[in-house]
Design a protein around this motif. Structure first.
Motif, short mmCIF file in Angstrom:
data_model
loop_
_atom_site.label_atom_id
_atom_site.label_comp_id
_atom_site.label_asym_id
_atom_site.label_seq_id
_atom_site.Cartn_x
_atom_site.Cartn_y
_atom_site.Cartn_z
N MET A 1 16.53 -7.38 -7.90
CA MET A 1 15.94 -6.21 -8.52
C MET A 1 15.00 -6.70 -9.62
O MET A 1 15.37 -7.54 -10.44
CB MET A 1 17.05 -5.33 -9.10
CG MET A 1 16.55 -3.98 -9.51
SD MET A 1 17.76 -2.85 -10.28
CE MET A 1 19.13 -2.87 -9.20
N SER A 2 13.80 -6.18 -9.63
CA SER A 2 12.83 -6.60 -10.64
C SER A 2 13.19 -6.01 -12.01
O SER A 2 13.99 -5.07 -12.12
CB SER A 2 11.43 -6.17 -10.23
OG SER A 2 11.30 -4.78 -10.32
N ARG A 3 12.59 -6.58 -13.03
CA ARG A 3 12.90 -6.15 -14.39
C ARG A 3 12.48 -4.70 -14.63
O ARG A 3 13.18 -3.95 -15.30
CB ARG A 3 12.19 -7.09 -15.38
CG ARG A 3 12.74 -7.02 -16.76
CD ARG A 3 14.16 -7.49 -16.75
NE ARG A 3 14.53 -7.98 -18.07
CZ ARG A 3 15.77 -8.28 -18.39
NH1 ARG A 3 16.71 -8.15 -17.50
NH2 ARG A 3 16.06 -8.70 -19.56
N SER A 4 11.34 -4.29 -14.08
CA SER A 4 10.89 -2.91 -14.27
C SER A 4 11.83 -1.92 -13.57
O SER A 4 12.10 -0.84 -14.09
CB SER A 4 9.46 -2.73 -13.77
OG SER A 4 9.38 -3.02 -12.39
N THR A 5 12.35 -2.30 -12.42
CA THR A 5 13.32 -1.44 -11.73
C THR A 5 14.61 -1.32 -12.53
O THR A 5 15.22 -0.25 -12.58
CB THR A 5 13.61 -1.99 -10.33
OG1 THR A 5 12.39 -2.19 -9.63
CG2 THR A 5 14.49 -1.05 -9.54
N GLN A 6 15.01 -2.40 -13.17
CA GLN A 6 16.21 -2.36 -13.99
C GLN A 6 16.01 -1.43 -15.19
O GLN A 6 16.91 -0.67 -15.54
CB GLN A 6 16.56 -3.77 -14.48
CG GLN A 6 17.06 -4.67 -13.39
CD GLN A 6 17.27 -6.09 -13.86
OE1 GLN A 6 16.68 -6.54 -14.84
NE2 GLN A 6 18.11 -6.82 -13.15
N LEU A 44 23.17 -2.73 -17.11
CA LEU A 44 23.22 -3.67 -18.24
C LEU A 44 23.81 -5.01 -17.82
O LEU A 44 23.36 -6.07 -18.27
CB LEU A 44 24.04 -3.06 -19.39
CG LEU A 44 23.38 -1.91 -20.13
CD1 LEU A 44 24.34 -1.33 -21.17
CD2 LEU A 44 22.08 -2.36 -20.78
N SER A 45 24.79 -4.98 -16.93
CA SER A 45 25.37 -6.21 -16.42
C SER A 45 24.33 -7.02 -15.64
O SER A 45 24.21 -8.23 -15.80
CB SER A 45 26.56 -5.89 -15.52
OG SER A 45 27.02 -7.05 -14.87
N SER A 46 23.57 -6.34 -14.82
CA SER A 46 22.52 -7.00 -14.04
C SER A 46 21.43 -7.55 -14.94
O SER A 46 20.90 -8.64 -14.71
CB SER A 46 21.93 -6.02 -13.03
OG SER A 46 20.85 -6.59 -12.34
N MET A 47 21.08 -6.78 -15.97
CA MET A 47 20.04 -7.24 -16.90
C MET A 47 20.50 -8.46 -17.69
O MET A 47 19.69 -9.35 -17.97
CB MET A 47 19.65 -6.11 -17.85
CG MET A 47 18.87 -5.00 -17.19
SD MET A 47 18.54 -3.65 -18.31
CE MET A 47 16.93 -4.16 -18.91
N SER A 48 21.76 -8.53 -18.02
CA SER A 48 22.24 -9.68 -18.78
C SER A 48 22.34 -10.92 -17.91
O SER A 48 22.18 -12.05 -18.40
CB SER A 48 23.59 -9.37 -19.42
OG SER A 48 24.58 -9.25 -18.43
N LYS A 49 22.60 -10.77 -16.62
CA LYS A 49 22.67 -11.91 -15.72
C LYS A 49 21.29 -12.47 -15.41
O LYS A 49 21.13 -13.65 -15.20
CB LYS A 49 23.34 -11.51 -14.41
CG LYS A 49 24.82 -11.28 -14.52
CD LYS A 49 25.38 -10.89 -13.18
CE LYS A 49 26.84 -10.53 -13.30
NZ LYS A 49 27.39 -10.05 -12.03
N ASN A 50 20.29 -11.61 -15.35
CA ASN A 50 18.93 -12.00 -14.97
C ASN A 50 18.00 -11.99 -16.17
O ASN A 50 16.95 -11.38 -16.13
CB ASN A 50 18.39 -11.06 -13.88
CG ASN A 50 19.25 -11.07 -12.64
OD1 ASN A 50 19.85 -12.08 -12.31
ND2 ASN A 50 19.31 -9.94 -11.97
N LYS A 51 18.37 -12.68 -17.22
CA LYS A 51 17.52 -12.73 -18.40
C LYS A 51 16.23 -13.47 -18.08
O LYS A 51 16.27 -14.52 -17.43
CB LYS A 51 18.23 -13.44 -19.56
CG LYS A 51 19.35 -12.64 -20.16
CD LYS A 51 19.93 -13.35 -21.34
CE LYS A 51 21.06 -12.53 -21.91
NZ LYS A 51 21.71 -13.21 -23.03
N PRO A 52 15.09 -12.93 -18.51
CA PRO A 52 13.84 -13.66 -18.25
C PRO A 52 13.74 -14.93 -19.08
O PRO A 52 14.23 -14.99 -20.21
CB PRO A 52 12.76 -12.65 -18.66
CG PRO A 52 13.42 -11.75 -19.61
CD PRO A 52 14.88 -11.69 -19.22
N GLU A 53 13.16 -15.95 -18.49
CA GLU A 53 13.00 -17.20 -19.21
C GLU A 53 11.86 -17.08 -20.21
O GLU A 53 10.81 -16.57 -19.91
CB GLU A 53 12.72 -18.33 -18.23
CG GLU A 53 13.86 -18.58 -17.27
CD GLU A 53 13.52 -19.67 -16.28
OE1 GLU A 53 12.52 -20.37 -16.47
OE2 GLU A 53 14.28 -19.83 -15.32
N SER A 54 12.09 -17.54 -21.46
CA SER A 54 11.04 -17.46 -22.45
C SER A 54 10.65 -18.83 -22.95
O SER A 54 11.28 -19.78 -22.82
CB SER A 54 11.42 -16.60 -23.63
OG SER A 54 12.75 -16.32 -23.77
#
Length: 54
Positions: A1-6, A44-54
């Motif tokens: 799932m892309s970040r915008s979809t999340q 929120l669980s999915s967003m925390s697992k797929n943190k974007p690399e900075s």
């Protein structure tokens, strides 16, 4: 799932939670509150697992 979809899923979950809370007070229906809470929790669980690399 892309970040915008999340983000869209999180916003939709919050909107559903607000509608669910209003239905809980007016009609005593709690199912929408539970579903919205699950949507928010899984997003929120999915967003925390797929943190974007900075």
């Amino acid at each position: 799932m892309s970040r915008s979809t999340q983000w869209l899923s999180l916003i939709a979950g919050i909107c559903l939670l607000l509608v669910g809370i209003s239905k809980l007070y007016t009609a005593g229906e709690w199912v929408l509150v539970v579903l919205a809470a699950l949507i928010i929790a899984f997003t929120l669980s999915s967003m925390s697992k797929n943190k974007p690399e900075s």
